[in-house]
Design a protein around this motif. Sequence first.
Motif, mmCIF file in Angstrom:
data_model
loop_
_atom_site.group_PDB
_atom_site.id
_atom_site.type_symbol
_atom_site.label_atom_id
_atom_site.label_comp_id
_atom_site.label_asym_id
_atom_site.label_seq_id
_atom_site.Cartn_x
_atom_site.Cartn_y
_atom_site.Cartn_z
ATOM 1 N N ALA A 131 -11.726 -27.901 -6.154
ATOM 2 C CA ALA A 131 -10.497 -27.725 -6.918
ATOM 3 C C ALA A 131 -10.807 -27.705 -8.414
ATOM 4 O O ALA A 131 -10.251 -26.895 -9.169
ATOM 5 N N THR A 192 -9.289 -34.702 -8.186
ATOM 6 C CA THR A 192 -9.852 -35.350 -6.992
ATOM 7 C C THR A 192 -8.731 -35.662 -6.003
ATOM 8 O O THR A 192 -7.551 -35.530 -6.318
ATOM 9 N N VAL A 194 -8.255 -38.631 -4.921
ATOM 10 C CA VAL A 194 -7.995 -40.071 -5.019
ATOM 11 C C VAL A 194 -6.515 -40.309 -5.359
ATOM 12 O O VAL A 194 -6.018 -39.815 -6.360
#
Length: 283
Positions: A131, A192, A194
């Motif tokens: 990404a 990310t 996360v």
Amino acid sequence: MKKLFGLIGCPVHHSMSPLMHNDAFKQIGVAAYYHAFHVEKEHLQDAVQGMKALGIAGFNVTIPHKTTIIPLLDDIDETALQIGAVNTVVNENGRLIGYNTDGEGFVRALCEELNIELTGKHILLIGAGGAARGIYFSLASRKAACIDLCNRTVDKAKELINERKIPVLSRAYSLDEAQQLLGNYDIIINTTSVGMYPNVEEMPLSLTNLKKGTIVSDIIYNPLETMLLKEAKRCGAITQNGVGMFVYQGALAFEKWTGIFPDTNRMKQIVIEQLGGKRHVNR
Ligand code: ATR
């Protein structure tokens, strides 16, 4: 006869693309249907040949096929080649051509939703995976003052910077180093996973040093407001979630297939309703 479009990936059962694209086809009065196909890694080659044999007009590509599809296509657009990933395929007279609208989708959503320009901006990207690549290459053509990268594995950030062809100042940092430098940036982007559902309590880095008024954008849209965005808002930042990127990458793909840029506000409403939340762009 309806034209057929689709998505290949695995898993795809939660994808919001069919709803979004089928509504857009209806809006512009084109007789077409978009279907999500679950394709396992070992069946990718057969699936691509099948798409071609069936004369499918175009399709999106998602995890885990964005990179591995490249050698299976007839031609790849220059930007998608640079990024090293394809998320959109157009069937041009029987030839399958690969494009990437992810990075451009993110940048369009960032600039249009927040009404900003990137010229002269100091930007920090968190992450150096697939990404991040698309976003990095798209940002690089927008005359930012610098685009720095930080990543858990710093070497991956360094690799990405060393591969670039567009001259823009970029430095690679560890997450710890970046935490200390947050006050230097106008825009911080989490690329990310996360903080994504179900790990909604996680954050890629601490925002202790964030300055008020910084733009913090997260490409995650489930949840609509990640812990990173909640914290950023608490620090007085302008925040943006990943719905815009999802919608714009789809809208740009739709434009490649039909020549028409669809109503992105309507697309956003559909996606947000599907996610069971409210539109989130906090200024
Ligand atoms: P995608 O295509 O979605 O970007 P990816 O290529 O696997 O997926 O990249 C995931 C990114 O999230 C990477 O930058 C990864 O860091 P590493 O390069 O160190 O693996 C980052 N990432 C994933 N889980 C993370 C975690 N728990 N903490 C910090 N970074 C994480």
